[in-house]
Design an enzyme around this catalytic site. Structure first.
Site, PDB file in Angstrom:
ATOM      1  N   CYS A 124      17.774   8.536 -21.839  1.00  0.00           N
ATOM      2  CA  CYS A 124      17.154   9.032 -23.072  1.00  0.00           C
ATOM      3  C   CYS A 124      16.801   7.876 -23.994  1.00  0.00           C
ATOM      4  O   CYS A 124      17.636   7.427 -24.795  1.00  0.00           O
ATOM      5  CB  CYS A 124      18.091   9.984 -23.786  1.00  0.00           C
ATOM      6  SG  CYS A 124      18.547  11.407 -22.801  1.00  0.00           S
ATOM      7  N   ASP A 239      13.537  -3.590 -16.136  1.00  0.00           N
ATOM      8  CA  ASP A 239      13.277  -4.645 -15.132  1.00  0.00           C
ATOM      9  C   ASP A 239      13.769  -4.197 -13.757  1.00  0.00           C
ATOM     10  O   ASP A 239      13.183  -4.531 -12.721  1.00  0.00           O
ATOM     11  CB  ASP A 239      14.024  -5.941 -15.488  1.00  0.00           C
ATOM     12  CG  ASP A 239      13.375  -6.690 -16.645  1.00  0.00           C
ATOM     13  OD1 ASP A 239      12.270  -6.309 -17.065  1.00  0.00           O
ATOM     14  OD2 ASP A 239      14.002  -7.664 -17.127  1.00  0.00           O
ATOM     15  N   ARG A 242      11.486  -0.600 -12.687  1.00  0.00           N
ATOM     16  CA  ARG A 242      10.024  -0.603 -12.501  1.00  0.00           C
ATOM     17  C   ARG A 242       9.619  -0.903 -11.055  1.00  0.00           C
ATOM     18  O   ARG A 242       8.630  -0.331 -10.576  1.00  0.00           O
ATOM     19  CB  ARG A 242       9.370  -1.567 -13.506  1.00  0.00           C
ATOM     20  CG  ARG A 242       9.333  -0.955 -14.900  1.00  0.00           C
ATOM     21  CD  ARG A 242       8.859  -1.901 -15.988  1.00  0.00           C
ATOM     22  NE  ARG A 242       8.847  -1.220 -17.292  1.00  0.00           N
ATOM     23  CZ  ARG A 242       8.873  -1.841 -18.459  1.00  0.00           C
ATOM     24  NH1 ARG A 242       8.932  -3.170 -18.507  1.00  0.00           N
ATOM     25  NH2 ARG A 242       8.859  -1.156 -19.579  1.00  0.00           N
ATOM     26  N   HIS A 277     -19.896   5.431   8.303  1.00  0.00           N
ATOM     27  CA  HIS A 277     -20.802   4.931   7.255  1.00  0.00           C
ATOM     28  C   HIS A 277     -20.122   3.789   6.487  1.00  0.00           C
ATOM     29  O   HIS A 277     -18.971   3.921   6.059  1.00  0.00           O
ATOM     30  CB  HIS A 277     -21.167   6.056   6.280  1.00  0.00           C
ATOM     31  CG  HIS A 277     -21.914   7.188   6.921  1.00  0.00           C
ATOM     32  ND1 HIS A 277     -23.093   6.996   7.609  1.00  0.00           N
ATOM     33  CD2 HIS A 277     -21.640   8.519   6.991  1.00  0.00           C
ATOM     34  CE1 HIS A 277     -23.523   8.168   8.068  1.00  0.00           C
ATOM     35  NE2 HIS A 277     -22.661   9.101   7.713  1.00  0.00           N
ATOM     36  N   GLN A 335     -12.952  11.340  -3.758  1.00  0.00           N
ATOM     37  CA  GLN A 335     -14.376  11.024  -3.562  1.00  0.00           C
ATOM     38  C   GLN A 335     -14.767  11.101  -2.077  1.00  0.00           C
ATOM     39  O   GLN A 335     -15.823  11.624  -1.732  1.00  0.00           O
ATOM     40  CB  GLN A 335     -14.661   9.613  -4.123  1.00  0.00           C
ATOM     41  CG  GLN A 335     -16.127   9.249  -4.191  1.00  0.00           C
ATOM     42  CD  GLN A 335     -16.866  10.062  -5.253  1.00  0.00           C
ATOM     43  OE1 GLN A 335     -16.268  10.555  -6.196  1.00  0.00           O
ATOM     44  NE2 GLN A 335     -18.165  10.236  -5.072  1.00  0.00           N
ATOM     45  N   GLU A 362       7.921   4.773 -17.686  1.00  0.00           N
ATOM     46  CA  GLU A 362       8.602   3.468 -17.559  1.00  0.00           C
ATOM     47  C   GLU A 362       7.719   2.308 -18.021  1.00  0.00           C
ATOM     48  O   GLU A 362       7.735   1.224 -17.435  1.00  0.00           O
ATOM     49  CB  GLU A 362       9.146   3.275 -16.147  1.00  0.00           C
ATOM     50  CG  GLU A 362      10.247   4.278 -15.867  1.00  0.00           C
ATOM     51  CD  GLU A 362      11.170   3.915 -14.739  1.00  0.00           C
ATOM     52  OE1 GLU A 362      11.406   2.715 -14.534  1.00  0.00           O
ATOM     53  OE2 GLU A 362      11.658   4.840 -14.077  1.00  0.00           O
TER      54      GLU A 362
END
Ligand code: COS
Length: 383
Positions: A124, A239, A242, A277, A335, A362
């Site tokens: 928290c 640190d 992450r 393609h 896409q 984060e």
């Protein structure tokens, strides 16, 4: 020597996590996403298999695995579903400050709980008016007799509704900015109130709640680390966590890339599969490069932690690059699917919604850049 060859144990762990993601998570992930259901059953199974709390030290009943090990697991689980992955990995965020700064008794009690049962803990830090600006928090902790009394409200708390205990940051000196913040362990039954369950765009199987502390009392020994040193503890925690977000981002990116690859081999336009393609091949090639580099940056940030070195810069490199790449890859995957990518039946749109939060929680993509700029302009390496 630079060597990212995984050990036999790590390869076996990766296979086990992948198997779990494929057999237990993927078949239900889209239902959990649609309904925003809490994945308790999956949490129980993952806990049984040791896919949670990988970082928990052996002394407190955990497996004591390294950060690289954790990243390997997190990529696979997030490949299955990053919402469920966030629920499974969030204990790492809540326990990091405790492992770093709490007394032996508190570690035994609270870290021990997580190894004894499939319980959850929440971190928290964020408040409605203090997100990126941590030191702007308003929650207070006041010493009264033999107790700390905590008052305030925290928002966007992962697993907040289901947590057994909370790691809470609060102002113990309102005038001292970041030097007036302290960290506490707060058991849920101390009077914690769950206020609001958020209805989210993505990662809908994870729980995000507002948590209020109305005159919540905890014993003095529930202070984690030194009084007024909580800000640093929160940064040291990020640190450490992450790289885990970067690993999850790599998992989401890989899932989106694989879906795009498979679809492009099946979908025929102008008489050939669209994978023939060059316009599509270039998109798929960029995806592969980004997934590869995301994983390398993640492993690099994790290995530094395993070596006991400060990894602030590398952690932000990994988090920022992997999260931005996951978002780009998920958008590009939609896409490649063309109009079908926009239809829920084709599943890839979930990854686009899930990826977005990776650039936000984060530390936003902009906060990572801020850290990177500061670390490279004014290096403060204390290895
Ligand atoms: N490790 C150890 N100490 C650190 C540190 C780190 N990674 N980062 C900063 N510190 C220390 C600094 O050395 C400084 O110490 P002194 O008090 O001795 O001067 C202190 O902490 C303050 O650092 P700084 O001046 O960089 O603090 P800022 O208020 O400018 O904040 C940012 C820095 C913006 C990077 C920080 O507030 C942040 O990361 N914000 C994002 C928060 C976040 O990720 N929220 C998500 C919630 S969790 S889902």
């Amino acid at each position: 020597m630079i060597d990212f060859t995984l050990t036999d144990e790590q390869l076996a762990m990766r296979e086990m996590a992948h198997d779990f993601a494929e057999k237990e998570i993927r078949p239900v992930a889209w239902d959990y996403d649609r309904d925003g259901t809490w994945p308790q059953e999956i949490i129980d199974k993952a806990w049984e298999l040791g896919l949670m709390n990988s970082h928990l030290p052996v002394a407190y009943g955990g497996p004591g695995l390294g950060y690289l090990d954790g990243a390997i697991l997190e990529e696979e689980i997030a490949w299955g579903c990053s919402g469920i992955g966030t629920s499974l990995s969030c204990n790492g965020l809540a326990t990091a400050p405790v492992a770093l700064g709490a007394s032996e008794e508190i570690k035994k009690e609270y870290l021990g709980r997580l190894s004894e049962a499939p319980l959850l803990a929440s971190f928290c830090l964020t408040e409605p008016d203090a997100g990126s600006d941590v030191s702007g928090m308003k929650t207070t902790a006041t010493r009264r007799g033999d107790k700390w009394v905590i008052n305030g409200s925290k928002c966007f708390i992962t697993n907040g509704e289901y947590a057994n205990w909370y790691t809470v940051f609060a102002k113990t000196d309102k005038e001292a900015g970041h030097r007036g913040i302290s960290c506490f362990v707060v058991p849920r039954d101390a009077g914690v109130v769950v206020d609001k369950h958020e209805d989210k765009m993505g990662q809908r199987a994870s729980n995000t709640a507002t948590i209020t502390f109305p005159e919540v009392e905890v014993p003095l020994d529930h202070l984690v680390g030194e009084e007024n040193k909580g800000f640093k503890l929160s940064m040291m925690t990020l640190d450490r966590t992450r790289p885990g977000v970067a690993a999850m981002a790599t998992g989401v990116a890989r899932a989106a890339m694989e879906m795009a690859q498979e679809y492009s081999k099946e979908r025929v336009q102008f008489g050939v599969p669209i994978a023939m393609h060059q316009g599509i091949q270039f998109i798929l090639a960029d995806m592969a490069t980004k997934v590869h580099l995301s994983r390398l940056a993640t492993y690099n940030a994790a290995v530094l932690l395993d070596q006991g070195k400060r990894n602030t810069l590398e952690s932000s490199h990994a988090k920022r690059f992997a999260a931005d790449s996951a978002m780009e890859i998920a958008v590009d995957a939609v896409q490649v699917f063309g109009g079908y990518g926009f239809i829920k039946e084709y599943k890839v749109e979930k990854l686009m919604r899930d990826a977005k939060i990776l650039q936000l929680y984060e530390g936003t993509a902009q906060i990572q850049r801020l850290v990177i700029a500061r670390e490279t302009l004014l290096p403060r390496r204390a290895d």
